[in-house]
Design a protein around this motif. Structure first.
Motif, PDB file in Angstrom:
ATOM      1  N   ALA A 424      21.210  -0.917   7.062  1.00  0.00           N
ATOM      2  CA  ALA A 424      19.896  -1.536   7.283  1.00  0.00           C
ATOM      3  C   ALA A 424      19.938  -2.253   8.623  1.00  0.00           C
ATOM      4  CB  ALA A 424      19.561  -2.502   6.164  1.00  0.00           C
ATOM      5  N   ASP A 425      18.879  -2.093   9.404  1.00  0.00           N
ATOM      6  CA  ASP A 425      18.824  -2.705  10.734  1.00  0.00           C
ATOM      7  C   ASP A 425      17.761  -3.787  10.857  1.00  0.00           C
ATOM      8  OD1 ASP A 425      20.935  -1.181  11.929  1.00  0.00           O
ATOM      9  OD2 ASP A 425      19.583   0.542  11.951  1.00  0.00           O
ATOM     10  N   THR A 426      16.920  -3.914   9.817  1.00  0.00           N
ATOM     11  CA  THR A 426      15.936  -5.003   9.805  1.00  0.00           C
ATOM     12  C   THR A 426      16.005  -5.704   8.452  1.00  0.00           C
ATOM     13  OG1 THR A 426      14.098  -3.732   8.867  1.00  0.00           O
ATOM     14  CG2 THR A 426      14.418  -3.625  11.265  1.00  0.00           C
ATOM     15  N   TYR A 427      15.534  -6.932   8.415  1.00  0.00           N
ATOM     16  CA  TYR A 427      15.587  -7.700   7.172  1.00  0.00           C
ATOM     17  C   TYR A 427      14.667  -7.090   6.114  1.00  0.00           C
ATOM     18  CZ  TYR A 427      16.448 -12.012   4.480  1.00  0.00           C
ATOM     19  OH  TYR A 427      16.845 -12.930   3.538  1.00  0.00           O
ATOM     20  N   ASP A 428      13.503  -6.607   6.529  1.00  0.00           N
ATOM     21  CA  ASP A 428      12.581  -5.981   5.571  1.00  0.00           C
ATOM     22  C   ASP A 428      13.199  -4.728   4.967  1.00  0.00           C
ATOM     23  OD1 ASP A 428      10.648  -7.901   5.898  1.00  0.00           O
ATOM     24  OD2 ASP A 428       9.504  -6.768   7.409  1.00  0.00           O
ATOM     25  N   ASP A 429      13.816  -3.906   5.806  1.00  0.00           N
ATOM     26  CA  ASP A 429      14.482  -2.695   5.323  1.00  0.00           C
ATOM     27  C   ASP A 429      15.635  -3.064   4.390  1.00  0.00           C
ATOM     28  OD1 ASP A 429      14.911   0.103   5.210  1.00  0.00           O
ATOM     29  OD2 ASP A 429      16.506  -0.050   6.708  1.00  0.00           O
ATOM     30  N   PHE A 430      16.354  -4.120   4.736  1.00  0.00           N
ATOM     31  CA  PHE A 430      17.451  -4.627   3.926  1.00  0.00           C
ATOM     32  C   PHE A 430      16.970  -4.949   2.510  1.00  0.00           C
ATOM     33  CE2 PHE A 430      19.751  -8.277   2.210  1.00  0.00           C
ATOM     34  CZ  PHE A 430      21.095  -7.954   2.415  1.00  0.00           C
ATOM     35  N   LYS A 431      15.868  -5.656   2.395  1.00  0.00           N
ATOM     36  CA  LYS A 431      15.341  -6.065   1.097  1.00  0.00           C
ATOM     37  C   LYS A 431      14.909  -4.864   0.260  1.00  0.00           C
ATOM     38  CE  LYS A 431      13.687 -10.544   2.814  1.00  0.00           C
ATOM     39  NZ  LYS A 431      12.491 -11.340   3.187  1.00  0.00           N
ATOM     40  N   VAL A 432      14.280  -3.895   0.896  1.00  0.00           N
ATOM     41  CA  VAL A 432      13.830  -2.692   0.184  1.00  0.00           C
ATOM     42  C   VAL A 432      15.033  -1.930  -0.364  1.00  0.00           C
ATOM     43  CG1 VAL A 432      12.753  -0.430   0.448  1.00  0.00           C
ATOM     44  CG2 VAL A 432      11.675  -2.448   1.462  1.00  0.00           C
ATOM     45  N   LYS A 433      16.014  -1.718   0.474  1.00  0.00           N
ATOM     46  CA  LYS A 433      17.195  -0.946   0.070  1.00  0.00           C
ATOM     47  C   LYS A 433      18.028  -1.694  -0.968  1.00  0.00           C
ATOM     48  CE  LYS A 433      17.432   1.869   4.236  1.00  0.00           C
ATOM     49  NZ  LYS A 433      18.073   2.117   5.549  1.00  0.00           N
ATOM     50  N   LEU A 434      18.028  -3.011  -0.884  1.00  0.00           N
ATOM     51  CA  LEU A 434      18.735  -3.817  -1.871  1.00  0.00           C
ATOM     52  C   LEU A 434      18.100  -3.647  -3.247  1.00  0.00           C
ATOM     53  CD1 LEU A 434      21.044  -5.931  -2.081  1.00  0.00           C
ATOM     54  CD2 LEU A 434      19.291  -7.688  -1.801  1.00  0.00           C
ATOM     55  N   ASP A 435      16.787  -3.670  -3.302  1.00  0.00           N
ATOM     56  CA  ASP A 435      16.067  -3.512  -4.571  1.00  0.00           C
ATOM     57  C   ASP A 435      16.249  -2.113  -5.163  1.00  0.00           C
ATOM     58  OD1 ASP A 435      15.148  -6.104  -4.559  1.00  0.00           O
ATOM     59  OD2 ASP A 435      13.222  -5.617  -3.640  1.00  0.00           O
ATOM     60  N   GLU A 436      16.650  -1.164  -4.332  1.00  0.00           N
ATOM     61  CA  GLU A 436      16.897   0.194  -4.810  1.00  0.00           C
ATOM     62  C   GLU A 436      18.298   0.345  -5.398  1.00  0.00           C
ATOM     63  OE1 GLU A 436      16.137   2.413  -1.273  1.00  0.00           O
ATOM     64  OE2 GLU A 436      13.954   2.500  -1.602  1.00  0.00           O
ATOM     65  N   GLY A 437      19.087  -0.729  -5.393  1.00  0.00           N
ATOM     66  CA  GLY A 437      20.414  -0.702  -5.998  1.00  0.00           C
ATOM     67  C   GLY A 437      21.482  -0.133  -5.095  1.00  0.00           C
ATOM     68  N   ASN A 438      21.543  -0.618  -3.874  1.00  0.00           N
ATOM     69  CA  ASN A 438      22.488  -0.086  -2.893  1.00  0.00           C
ATOM     70  C   ASN A 438      23.500  -1.127  -2.437  1.00  0.00           C
ATOM     71  OD1 ASN A 438      21.388   2.623  -2.472  1.00  0.00           O
ATOM     72  ND2 ASN A 438      19.607   1.572  -1.596  1.00  0.00           N
ATOM     73  N   PHE A 439      24.646  -0.635  -1.958  1.00  0.00           N
ATOM     74  CA  PHE A 439      25.521  -1.389  -1.072  1.00  0.00           C
ATOM     75  C   PHE A 439      24.902  -1.247   0.317  1.00  0.00           C
ATOM     76  CE2 PHE A 439      30.061  -1.465  -3.051  1.00  0.00           C
ATOM     77  CZ  PHE A 439      29.574  -2.169  -4.130  1.00  0.00           C
ATOM     78  N   ILE A 440      24.832  -2.328   1.073  1.00  0.00           N
ATOM     79  CA  ILE A 440      24.195  -2.274   2.383  1.00  0.00           C
ATOM     80  C   ILE A 440      25.153  -2.749   3.472  1.00  0.00           C
ATOM     81  CG2 ILE A 440      22.274  -3.086   3.791  1.00  0.00           C
ATOM     82  CD1 ILE A 440      20.672  -3.434   1.248  1.00  0.00           C
ATOM     83  N   LEU A 441      25.310  -1.929   4.477  1.00  0.00           N
ATOM     84  CA  LEU A 441      26.072  -2.291   5.664  1.00  0.00           C
ATOM     85  C   LEU A 441      25.075  -2.773   6.714  1.00  0.00           C
ATOM     86  CD1 LEU A 441      28.466   0.760   5.605  1.00  0.00           C
ATOM     87  CD2 LEU A 441      29.158  -1.623   5.285  1.00  0.00           C
ATOM     88  N   ALA A 442      25.210  -4.036   7.090  1.00  0.00           N
ATOM     89  CA  ALA A 442      24.238  -4.614   8.021  1.00  0.00           C
ATOM     90  C   ALA A 442      24.917  -5.618   8.930  1.00  0.00           C
ATOM     91  CB  ALA A 442      23.106  -5.288   7.241  1.00  0.00           C
TER      92      ALA A 442
END
Length: 493
Positions: A424-442
């Motif tokens: 994720a490269d933006t905070y909004d994208d981070f939140k969306v992907k987090l809610d989808e049940g992901n590990f996020i590299l940011a």
């Protein structure tokens, strides 16, 4: 048993309830009369015993010895290392009296007010303080180092919200505590154990893990560096599966553990501590199991193979038993744990459902027609695929099948994590992907303030700074400030 399975909540409906149902229905554990504490039942404890046996051998292979230290720790000991006591102060259970007496109306007992301890005792939340107070008497010279001790024990951390295996007030674990002459030796020790934990998770638990180090705010209380292995559960949340800590000289100084080095100079000992607990059983359940019950990797299954006879009368049972006897003996010679279930109080269908619920990796079934044809039915728990094969060479077939199941369970978990690990490269994208049940590299700017903001706003934490991964510089998703590399975020247990 069919009814029991039907009552197992589906993962897609309520993952937390599915987990709770499965722990209880598979006879792994149950809540006890003591708030927040669990009873580990024989089948659940058998899994823990296998974990113990494997890890204990690995520790001993690397020069560690087992010891045992007291359950009760003087309160003053916890005051000697400020960061350590602050980290555990809110979780401590305190013993204040040493005697009971019969109450006035003779109906029960009460605490004797005259039996108050001069100094309160803490039920160990972890053992650094009592162990380093002991090491002071063991260490005088560099020749006394290293000390490589491990203990298998129980600890108490006063959890308010508990969940069987994952978070209970009392739990079982191993805790290693080592003392070294140099910083380099202690750091190497912490890394060796980190590697052992990762190897155990991946090759025995069939659980892929991300190896990394914790941020300053997520480190063990009193540690200079904490190494962790992080695993993904089927709901996309992370579970910290093991940690190894480099403690520097903090405890050596707090408890005045000094030694004369090779140059005749006095120095404080360098420390590590490390541990895994019965929460590994929770990880095993949540990473692999399905709506039919447990799915256990063969390396840790208490029963690797079960054989169920299907018979019309006692004579046919006797014939099947005679046929199966050699198979059982040969499997045991191969080191495979096998059970021949000829109990007459349950029908074969009930047994099939029971062993499926309990996650037994391989089920063999033999009936009258199989007896005539020299065949046997084989079902593998990971895929529920059945096939009928000849009894000739069945033992080698089963051995190879167990290896295949172990690898397939790992691959399934690995592929799931890979498909749910994103950038994720933006905070909004981070939140969306987090809610989808992901590990996020940011990217993160390295400050505790930004880390805390993300945690408060999203309930995600930095699980680790991966030891391997993208080290390309960028900008923080929240502040836009420079970031040295991506770190791993996730919601967690």
């Amino acid at each position: 048993m069919a009814k029991e399975l039907k009552e197992l909540t589906k993962r897609s409906e309520n993952y937390a309830q599915w987990y709770q149902d499965l722990v209880i229905k598979a006879n792994l554990a149950e809540n006890s009369a003591v708030r927040g504490c669990m009873v580990i039942k024989p089948y659940g404890y058998a899994i823990w015993e296998k974990m113990q046996h494997i890890l204990d051998a690995k520790f001993k292979e690397t020069g560690h010895e087992n010891a045992y230290f007291p359950l009760l720790i003087p309160k003053s000991f916890l005051s000697k290392e400020a960061e350590h006591v602050e980290g555990f102060a809110k979780e401590c259970a305190v013993v204040t009296h040493y005697r009971l007496r019969t109450n006035a109306d003779k109906t029960g007992v009460e605490v004797d007010p005259n039996a108050k301890l001069e100094e309160e005792l803490i039920i160990r939340p972890t053992s650094e303080t009592i162990i380093w107070n002991t090491y002071r008497n063991w260490i005088q010279s560099y020749r006394d180092l290293p000390i490589l001790c491990n203990q298998w024990a129980n600890v108490m951390r006063w959890e308010m919200r508990t969940r069987l295996f994952l978070r209970t007030a009392e739990f079982l674990w191993q805790e290693g505590h080592t003392a070294h002459a140099t910083q380099e030796e202690a750091l190497e020790e912490a890394r060796i154990i980190h590697d052992i934990y990762a190897d155990f998770a991946e090759n025995y638990m069939a659980l892929p893990v991300v190896k990394g180090s914790k941020t300053a705010s997520e480190r063990f209380a009193g540690a200079i560096e904490t190494y962790t292995i992080e695993a993904m559960m089927q709901d996309g949340k992370a579970l910290q599966a093991g940690t190894s800590h480099f403690l520097g000289q903090n405890f050596g100084k707090a408890f005045d553990v000094t030694f004369i080095d090779k140059n005749g100079q006095t120095d404080h000992a360098w420390a590590t501590s490390w541990g895994v607990s019965t929460r590994l059983i929770g990880a095993l359940i949540m990473a692999h199991s399905d709506d039919n019950g447990l799915v256990l990797p063969p390396q840790l299954a208490p029963i690797q193979v079960v054989i169920v006879p299907i018979y019309r009368n006692d004579e046919q049972l006797a014939q099947i038993s005679e046929k199966v006897k050699g198979i059982v003996a040969n499997l045991k010679k191969m080191g495979i744990s096998v059970k021949f279930d000829d109990a007459d109080n349950k029908k074969p269908g009930w047994k099939f459902a029971e062993y499926e619920l309990k996650g037994v990796p391989v089920r063999l079934a033999m009936g009258g027609r199989d007896l005539e044809n020299n065949t046997i039915e084989v079902m593998r728990r990971d895929t529920l695929v059945k096939e009928t094969i000849t009894c000739d060479g069945i033992e080698e077939f089963v051995k190879n099948l167990l290896d295949e199941i172990q690898q397939n369970i790992f691959k399934k978990a690995f592929d799931y994590r890979a498909s749910h690990t994103v950038e994720a490269d933006t905070y909004d994208d981070f939140k969306v992907k987090l809610d989808e049940g992901n590990f996020i590299l940011a990217h993160w700017d390295g400050t505790s303030e930004t880390e805390e903001q993300i945690k408060n706003e999203t309930k995600a934490t930095i699980r680790c700074i991966p030891l391997e991964g993208d080290e390309t510089p960028g900008v923080c998703i929240v502040t836009g400030k420079p970031s040295a590399r991506r770190v791993l975020f996730a919601r967690s247990y």
